[in-house]
Design an enzyme around this catalytic site. Structure first.
Site, PDB file in Angstrom:
ATOM      1  N   CYS A 103       0.839  -1.171   0.000  1.00  0.00           N
ATOM      2  CA  CYS A 103       0.000   0.000   0.000  1.00  0.00           C
ATOM      3  C   CYS A 103       0.886   1.237   0.000  1.00  0.00           C
ATOM      4  O   CYS A 103       2.087   1.135   0.196  1.00  0.00           O
ATOM      5  CB  CYS A 103      -0.875   0.091   1.239  1.00  0.00           C
ATOM      6  N   ARG A 125       1.660   1.134  -5.807  1.00  0.00           N
ATOM      7  CA  ARG A 125       1.787   0.227  -4.654  1.00  0.00           C
ATOM      8  C   ARG A 125       0.488  -0.509  -4.358  1.00  0.00           C
ATOM      9  O   ARG A 125       0.409  -1.249  -3.379  1.00  0.00           O
ATOM     10  CB  ARG A 125       2.216   1.026  -3.415  1.00  0.00           C
ATOM     11  N   TRP A 154      -3.404  -2.309  -1.305  1.00  0.00           N
ATOM     12  CA  TRP A 154      -3.302  -3.587  -2.002  1.00  0.00           C
ATOM     13  C   TRP A 154      -3.620  -4.628  -0.934  1.00  0.00           C
ATOM     14  O   TRP A 154      -2.875  -4.766   0.040  1.00  0.00           O
ATOM     15  CB  TRP A 154      -1.903  -3.793  -2.567  1.00  0.00           C
ATOM     16  N   ASN A 204       1.218   0.709   5.967  1.00  0.00           N
ATOM     17  CA  ASN A 204       1.813  -0.067   4.880  1.00  0.00           C
ATOM     18  C   ASN A 204       2.702  -1.125   5.537  1.00  0.00           C
ATOM     19  O   ASN A 204       3.585  -0.771   6.312  1.00  0.00           O
ATOM     20  CB  ASN A 204       2.647   0.861   3.975  1.00  0.00           C
ATOM     21  N   GLY A 205       2.423  -2.399   5.258  1.00  0.00           N
ATOM     22  CA  GLY A 205       3.232  -3.462   5.844  1.00  0.00           C
ATOM     23  C   GLY A 205       2.329  -4.618   6.267  1.00  0.00           C
ATOM     24  O   GLY A 205       1.166  -4.686   5.870  1.00  0.00           O
ATOM     25  N   GLU A 247       9.170 -14.511 -19.342  1.00  0.00           N
ATOM     26  CA  GLU A 247       8.683 -13.134 -19.260  1.00  0.00           C
ATOM     27  C   GLU A 247       7.468 -12.939 -20.175  1.00  0.00           C
ATOM     28  O   GLU A 247       6.505 -12.265 -19.793  1.00  0.00           O
ATOM     29  CB  GLU A 247       9.835 -12.179 -19.617  1.00  0.00           C
ATOM     30  N   LYS A 251       3.821 -11.744 -18.907  1.00  0.00           N
ATOM     31  CA  LYS A 251       3.095 -10.586 -19.470  1.00  0.00           C
ATOM     32  C   LYS A 251       1.673 -11.002 -19.838  1.00  0.00           C
ATOM     33  O   LYS A 251       0.721 -10.306 -19.536  1.00  0.00           O
ATOM     34  CB  LYS A 251       3.774 -10.057 -20.741  1.00  0.00           C
ATOM     35  N   GLU A 269      -0.442 -11.604 -16.723  1.00  0.00           N
ATOM     36  CA  GLU A 269      -0.724 -10.369 -15.986  1.00  0.00           C
ATOM     37  C   GLU A 269      -1.850  -9.562 -16.604  1.00  0.00           C
ATOM     38  O   GLU A 269      -2.702  -9.050 -15.893  1.00  0.00           O
ATOM     39  CB  GLU A 269       0.533  -9.471 -15.959  1.00  0.00           C
ATOM     40  N   HIS A 315       9.085 -33.769 -21.360  1.00  0.00           N
ATOM     41  CA  HIS A 315       9.107 -34.292 -19.995  1.00  0.00           C
ATOM     42  C   HIS A 315       7.829 -33.955 -19.239  1.00  0.00           C
ATOM     43  O   HIS A 315       7.867 -33.633 -18.048  1.00  0.00           O
ATOM     44  CB  HIS A 315      10.338 -33.765 -19.257  1.00  0.00           C
ATOM     45  N   LYS A 370       2.344  -2.417  -8.847  1.00  0.00           N
ATOM     46  CA  LYS A 370       3.599  -2.194  -9.571  1.00  0.00           C
ATOM     47  C   LYS A 370       4.798  -2.548  -8.700  1.00  0.00           C
ATOM     48  O   LYS A 370       5.802  -3.049  -9.176  1.00  0.00           O
ATOM     49  CB  LYS A 370       3.653  -0.715  -9.979  1.00  0.00           C
TER      50      LYS A 370
HETATM   51  C1  G6P Z   1       5.709  -6.628  -9.131  1.00  0.00           C
HETATM   52  C2  G6P Z   1       5.359  -6.065 -10.480  1.00  0.00           C
HETATM   53  C3  G6P Z   1       6.240  -6.700 -11.540  1.00  0.00           C
HETATM   54  C4  G6P Z   1       7.707  -6.499 -11.179  1.00  0.00           C
HETATM   55  C5  G6P Z   1       8.016  -7.055  -9.782  1.00  0.00           C
HETATM   56  C6  G6P Z   1       9.412  -6.679  -9.328  1.00  0.00           C
HETATM   57  O1  G6P Z   1       5.323  -7.952  -9.080  1.00  0.00           O
HETATM   58  O2  G6P Z   1       3.987  -6.281 -10.783  1.00  0.00           O
HETATM   59  O3  G6P Z   1       5.988  -6.099 -12.801  1.00  0.00           O
HETATM   60  O4  G6P Z   1       8.512  -7.148 -12.117  1.00  0.00           O
HETATM   61  O5  G6P Z   1       7.099  -6.492  -8.848  1.00  0.00           O
HETATM   62  O6  G6P Z   1       9.491  -5.293  -9.217  1.00  0.00           O
HETATM   63  P1  G6P Z   1      10.847  -4.514  -9.079  1.00  0.00           P
HETATM   64  O7  G6P Z   1      10.464  -3.080  -8.855  1.00  0.00           O
HETATM   65  O8  G6P Z   1      11.548  -5.095  -7.890  1.00  0.00           O
HETATM   66  O9  G6P Z   1      11.612  -4.715 -10.321  1.00  0.00           O
END
Ligand code: G6P
Length: 614
Positions: free
Chosen positions: A2, A27, A74, A100-101, A487, A491, A494, A510, A609
């Site tokens: 958060c 956040r 969050w 936050n925490g 990755e 994507k 997500e 496998h 994020k």
């Molecule tokens: C979250 C985001 C991802 C990101 C990850 C690591 O899960 O949704 O997109 O890759 O955190 O974030 P950072 O800021 O440590 O690269």
């Protein structure tokens, strides 16, 4: 997790709080709320959804006052509801708190409070904390008592917190405290602030001070008092000016931030290369590492760690650095690494990666590595972040602010930083100058290659639309394209909410091959590299079982076109940059599928994020 913002000053705090909260939505954006001290007493407003909803609510039915505290959530404890939104009050209703925490012993504290007759209106650990602190204030008269009571209450709390407390008994000031979660104090002309990060205060505060773990601050508009956990006053920490230019949050004509950020990549990568390629020495120079070549040569082993997309960039780095520098490189997700008792000696460097520099597990991995005496280097996008401040040296990826929740330009910029590091370390460990010169040329051509990849957008969009109704996807690649497959799958998950699973191409046999069927497209990364023929064999295995194949190959590859259901041919290039082009193509693939499915591209459900809880 958060974001929190607090404001105290002679003017109405609400516009400041809303402005700060909008910048903290990275956040979390499940719900938002604020509390202000009005002439009619402490008032709280909370709404489910994004900060914009809270702003609309306040426009319809305004609140005015100061000081104020606010929060964007969050969800960790309890579903996304108005009742679980912050701020939360204590049992008397006199105190409001944002947090936050994660309070790890919230259950135990809740039971103790329930036994004393407390009634809770939410499922959150934060409401427990508000009641817990509030209870200790019952007999507090005056500030000294208040501070002592808060200290006593916090001494029994386990877990991580950054909190802002609003209470008329604080006489026009705010109380802030932290342990394990970030919190800064900002001072502007007339107002003072608290916030989860300084970016939230850009344009509002002129100087920033860091509160340290276990400190408690009383923040007023013209004064600041800081106390340690024993209650002794501490001098104010050194302040730094907030030189941040206002973050450009416009879309610049793009439909979404993610689209804008994908298209910013040629320029970002150019910026990341600027001043770092030393053609005469056939090497790469990173001033921010703060290490001489002699010191770097003493490093015999690297550990790369991070989370999410950044972890995938780190995995790409493992392939590249091992290959170029002929040194052992290990890669581990930060949440595992921090608790895995990994042996670290003086010849090991830990490279902690995080675009935000605030991811809780990455910061914890950094601190654990430091405790073990390892050299810790950081790779991040925010030179003012915790990661940047606490590492021994590092590399700024220079991607610029990324607003879309799904990482795009920061992933490629991190991968590029590791490719450059591979060349630098390679040159210290026997990579011939002629080979390094070729690689530098390849990197110099990267921005142009990325532009040509972006020119394929329409074609990629058509392929994405064609397969948008498939429920499941497989992503397959070999060598440095394997992390790109991971990755690409991430994507897709997500932002489209489709299931996707990524594997090294040869792992297909496998177990994963059991999933191959006409409704499950397999996305192959098959550049014309050393393992090209092997990939073709794996593609044939999928085709033999009637699985549709979409391949991302190299320009002019007619063989691949003949074999696959859909083919996107990317500019032909070397092994250092081909995975980056593939990654950008997969970003476009996921983006266009998400658009076709009507998803909320920039703010996908359940995500944040930056993950600031472990
Ligand atoms: C979250 C985001 C991802 C990101 C990850 C690591 O899960 O949704 O997109 O890759 O955190 O974030 P950072 O800021 O440590 O690269």
């Amino acid at each position: 997790m958060c974001g929190i913002v607090g404001c105290v000053g002679p003017r109405d705090a609400v516009p400041f709080l809303l402005r700060g909260l909008e910048r903290l939505e990275y956040r979390g954006y499940d719900s938002a709320g604020l509390a202000v001290l009005t002439p009619a007493g402490l008032q709280i407003r909370r709404t489910v959804g994004r900060v914009g909803r809270l702003a609309e609510n306040l426009a319809q039915s305004p609140l005015e006052g100061s000081p104020g505290i606010s929060h964007t959530r969050w969800a960790t404890h309890g579903p996304v509801t108005g009742a679980n939104a912050h701020p939360h009050r204590d049992a008397t209703g006199r105190l409001a708190l944002v947090h936050n925490g994660v309070i790890e012993n919230h259950d135990e504290l809740r039971q103790r409070l329930l036994a004393e007759g407390h009634v809770f209106s939410s499922d959150t650990d934060t409401e427990v904390l508000a009641h817990w602190i509030g209870k200790s204030l019952d007999s507090a008269t005056g500030w000294d008592d208040y501070l002592a009571a808060v200290r006593r209450a916090l001494a029994e709390v386990r877990g991580s917190y950054a909190i802002g407390v609003l209470d008329a008994r604080l006489e026009g000031s705010l109380l802030a405290a932290r342990a394990g979660s970030p919190l800064v104090i900002g001072r502007g002309g007339q107002e003072s602030f608290i916030a989860s990060d300084e970016q939230a205060l850009s344009g509002m505060a002129r100087e920033i001070l860091d509160l340290e773990d276990f400190q408690i601050a009383r923040v007023a508009s013209g004064s600041l008092e800081i106390f340690d956990r024993a209650g002794s006053p501490r001098s104010s920490p050194a302040s730094r000016s907030l030189s941040l230019t206002e973050v450009d949050e416009g879309l610049g004509g793009h439909p979404h931030h993610m689209h804008k950020e994908i298209h910013e990549q040629p320029r970002c990568l150019e910026r990341a290369l600027e001043g770092r390629l030393d053609e005469d020495g056939a090497t790469v120079v990173f001033a921010g590492l703060h290490r001489t070549n002699r010191q770097l040569r003493e490093i015999q082993r690297l550990v790369l760690t991070g989370c999410g997309s950044t972890l995938h960039a780190a995995m790409f780095g493992e392939y590249v650095i091992e290959n170029l520098a002929r040194m052992p490189v290990e890669c581990d997700c930060a949440s595992e690494f921090r608790y895995r008792n990994a042996p670290l000696d003086t010849q090991t460097a830990v490279i902690v990666m995080s675009q935000s520099g605030e991811t809780a597990d990455a910061v914890a991995a950094l601190r654990e590595s430091r405790r073990k005496g390892a050299l810790v280097l950081g790779i991040c996008n925010n030179p003012r972040s915790t990661l940047a401040r606490e590492s021994d040296g590092g590399i700024e990826i220079r991607a610029g602010s990324e607003i879309g929740v799904a990482a795009t330009k920061t992933f490629t910029a991190e991968a590029l930083a590791l490719a450059m590091l591979g060349i630098q370390w390679g040159r210290l460990r026997g990579l011939p100058a002629a080979e390094a010169t070729q690689l530098l040329k390849e990197l110099q051509s990267l921005p142009e290659l990325v532009r040509r990849t972006l020119d394929l957008e329409e074609q990629i969009a058509r392929v994405a639309q064609r397969f948008a109704q498939a429920p499941n996807f497989l992503f397959l690649g070999r060598q440095a394209s394997y992390p790109v497959a991971l990755e690409g799958a991430l994507k897709l998950k997500e932002i489209t909410y489709r299931f996707a699973s990524a594997h090294p191409s040869a792992e297909l046999k496998h177990g994963v091959i059991a999933l191959v069927n006409p409704d499950t497209p397999a996305i192959f990364l098959a550049a014309q590299d050393a393992v090209y023929e092997k990939n073709l064999g794996n593609i044939a295995e999928v085709k033999a079982r009637c699985g549709p194949v979409v391949a991302f190959g190299s320009d002019g590859d007619t063989r691949l076109e003949a074999l696959c259901d859909a083919t996107v041919l990317l500019p032909a290039t070397g092994g250092l940059t081909a995975p980056l082009l593939q990654s950008i193509a997969l970003q476009l693939f996921a983006y266009h599928m998400a658009v076709a499915l009507g998803r909320e591209v920039d703010r996908p459900r359940n995500l944040a994020k930056s993950v600031t809880v472990e």
